[in-house]
Write a protein that holds these residues in place. Structure first.
Motif, PDB file in Angstrom:
ATOM      1  N   SER A 220       0.806  -1.217   0.000  1.00  0.00           N
ATOM      2  CA  SER A 220       0.000   0.000   0.000  1.00  0.00           C
ATOM      3  C   SER A 220       0.840   1.268   0.000  1.00  0.00           C
ATOM      4  O   SER A 220       0.319   2.362   0.245  1.00  0.00           O
TER       5      SER A 220
ATOM      6  N   THR B 225       3.127   4.345  -1.576  1.00  0.00           N
ATOM      7  CA  THR B 225       3.030   5.219  -2.745  1.00  0.00           C
ATOM      8  C   THR B 225       4.376   5.258  -3.446  1.00  0.00           C
ATOM      9  O   THR B 225       5.398   5.550  -2.818  1.00  0.00           O
TER      10      THR B 225
ATOM     11  N   HIS C   5      -1.006   3.041 -10.308  1.00  0.00           N
ATOM     12  CA  HIS C   5      -0.922   4.292  -9.562  1.00  0.00           C
ATOM     13  C   HIS C   5      -1.096   5.431 -10.565  1.00  0.00           C
ATOM     14  O   HIS C   5      -0.568   5.372 -11.674  1.00  0.00           O
TER      15      HIS C   5
ATOM     16  N   SER D  87     -12.249   4.328  -7.827  1.00  0.00           N
ATOM     17  CA  SER D  87     -11.749   5.322  -6.883  1.00  0.00           C
ATOM     18  C   SER D  87     -11.663   6.676  -7.581  1.00  0.00           C
ATOM     19  O   SER D  87     -11.655   6.752  -8.811  1.00  0.00           O
TER      20      SER D  87
ATOM     21  N   ALA E 195     -10.079  11.069  -6.896  1.00  0.00           N
ATOM     22  CA  ALA E 195      -9.334  12.037  -6.095  1.00  0.00           C
ATOM     23  C   ALA E 195      -9.626  13.419  -6.650  1.00  0.00           C
ATOM     24  O   ALA E 195      -9.858  13.574  -7.853  1.00  0.00           O
TER      25      ALA E 195
ATOM     26  N   SER F 213      -3.673  12.524  -6.248  1.00  0.00           N
ATOM     27  CA  SER F 213      -3.320  11.133  -6.557  1.00  0.00           C
ATOM     28  C   SER F 213      -4.404  10.189  -6.081  1.00  0.00           C
ATOM     29  O   SER F 213      -5.031  10.421  -5.038  1.00  0.00           O
TER      30      SER F 213
ATOM     31  N   SER G 190      -5.795   7.032  -4.200  1.00  0.00           N
ATOM     32  CA  SER G 190      -5.322   6.275  -3.038  1.00  0.00           C
ATOM     33  C   SER G 190      -4.707   4.963  -3.518  1.00  0.00           C
ATOM     34  O   SER G 190      -5.100   4.430  -4.563  1.00  0.00           O
TER      35      SER G 190
ATOM     36  N   GLN H 167     -13.046   0.108  -3.321  1.00  0.00           N
ATOM     37  CA  GLN H 167     -11.740   0.326  -3.945  1.00  0.00           C
ATOM     38  C   GLN H 167     -10.984  -0.980  -4.132  1.00  0.00           C
ATOM     39  O   GLN H 167     -10.180  -1.105  -5.066  1.00  0.00           O
TER      40      GLN H 167
END
Length: 448
Positions: A199, A201, A252, A285, A287, A299, A301, A317
């Motif tokens: 998880s 980044t 991502h 998801s 943002a 970004s 999540s 998600q």
């Protein structure tokens, strides 16, 4: 022989020129800012207010429909007793103006006795501005006694929620019904959600930024691979992209909005929305970022790697990352920026990273839209959308620009006819040098 070869080259060049003229870029499916690009193959279907009158949706076929405030519309699908099924609805408000926080749609899949199999809602949230939003409902095959497991007819119910009682404008809908392929060995698949997954980044990407213009809808979504991609987005506009994400891979994404080059404007909350949808066009998801004219970024999540077992998690998600395929990124800019910063598009950067090596598909045979092929990765490298990729064959290129095969054949025959006449003229006896009349008593044509 040399003359014949040259003539053949002339014909080939002429046909190539015609094909090239037919595929000049920028001609197909141009859309104004804010206009949604529907699938060009979408069939029109009317929702029914009574479920027994509902029109049937065929698997894999895109449809267009409309829905008014407060309406509850039924459509129908036929399911077997072994396949997981998905029905998505993209709501397109168009230029409907301001919307409330809870305005949106709800999609549910139901047995004909109104037993609910599954549902999902989509709304505009804190941004409170109209833009395309998507939701899907699904039926999953489960072990042991459960509802919605039998084969037969099922209802698809699409409901619209609108707070403003004076708003009577219809929204467009784009509908799609899909069924997931069968597993190779269902008994060997995990039946519990993952307890742990990476998880963190990832660090920011470096390297050369590249320009790539987004599409105006899911069907026109521009393909991307890992990298930093530059585009522009105007107030009230949504740009669509798609990224191939294989089994075991993790996506991502970050959107960074440039500073305004015009006059300073007022602070705008939820100015830009970056959203992600899965291959069945189910919401994953999103943002948002606030904007005051200075650079800003948002970004998604951290999301889990794509895995079949994700579907057992209670979090949207996580459970939406349940299959491989094309994942869709949408970048929407609030129309409120027009008042503060003008109507000109603002540059932004979309950073995309797909981590890990792709794993083997769990399905029997062809995975269809729920898989990633080497060809998909090549399409992403080239930046093609689905229509461009499908029409990239030798003769299909012609159709991509709206010129039919019959037209090409007619033009081609014209070239052959012209060359045949030239051959006939070249083979005919030379005319008398003095210009004397021939057997018919007429001299040669003058002035040519």
């Amino acid at each position: 022989m040399k003359t014949r070869r040259n003539r053949g080259r002339v014909v080939a060049a002429a046909l190539a020129a015609m094909c090239a003229a037919a595929v000049l870029p920028g001609r197909a499916h141009a859309a104004d800012p804010g206009e949604y690009g529907f699938d060009p193959g979408a069939k029109k279907v009317q929702g029914a207010t009574a479920n027994v009158e509902a029109s049937e949706l065929d698997e894999g076929v895109p449809y267009r429909s409309t829905i008014r405030p407060g309406e509850k519309l039924y459509y129908r699908v036929v399911l077997d007793d072994v396949s997981n099924a998905y029905v998505s609805a993209v709501a397109v408000p168009g230029g409907s103006g301001p919307v409330a926080y809870g305005d949106g749609i709800k999609v549910s899949l139901r047995e004909t006795d109104d037993t609910s199999c599954g549902s999902e809602q989509a709304n505009f949230g804190s941004g409170e501005y109209a833009r395309p939003i998507t939701a899907y409902a699904y039926r999953t095959i489960e072990e042991g006694p459960a509802s919605c497991q039998e084969s037969g007819q099922y209802d698809v119910l699409v409901e619209r929620e609108t707070k403003d009682a004076t708003d009577t404008r219809a929204w467009d809908l784009e509908l799609r019904f899909l069924q997931e392929p069968r597993l190779k060995a269902a008994s060997a698949m995990p039946t519990k959600a993952p307890e742990n997954w990476p998880s963190g980044t990832p660090g920011p990407l470096t390297g050369q930024q590249q320009k790539r213009s987004g599409g105006s809808g899911y069907a026109q979504a521009t393909s991307l691979e890992n990298g930093r991609w530059q585009d522009t987005v105007a107030p009230g506009q949504t740009r669509f992209y798609r990224v191939p994400v294989g089994w075991g891979q993790q996506i991502h994404a970050t959107a960074g909005l440039s500073n305004s080059t015009g006059a300073a404007g007022e602070f705008v909350g939820s100015a830009l929305t970056l959203s992600l949808a899965n291959p069945a066009q189910g919401f994953v998801s999103d943002a948002t970022l606030a904007y005051s004219g200075s650079p800003a970024s948002a970004s998604l999540s951290p999301l889990p790697p794509v895995a079949y077992r994700n579907r057992y998690d209670s979090s949207t998600q996580v459970n939406a990352m349940r299959f491989a395929g094309w994942y869709y990124l949408a970048v929407s800019l609030s129309p409120k920026l027009k008042e503060s910063f003008g109507a000109e598009p603002i540059p932004f950067e979309l950073s995309v990273q797909v981590k890990n090596e792709a794993e083997e598909s769990p399905y029997e045979g062809d995975a269809g839209v729920f898989g990633v092929t080497d060809q998909d990765r090549e399409v992403a490298r080239k930046g093609q959308n689905a229509e461009q990729a499908a029409k990239s064959g030798p003769m299909k290129v012609v159709a991509a620009a709206g010129i039919g095969t019959g037209t090409v054949l007619v033009l081609g025959l014209g070239v052959w006819t012209l060359l045949a006449r030239r051959r006939t003229a070249a083979a005919a006896p030379a005319a008398p040098a003095s210009g004397a009349a021939g057997p018919g008593g007429h001299g040669p044509p003058q002035g040519r």
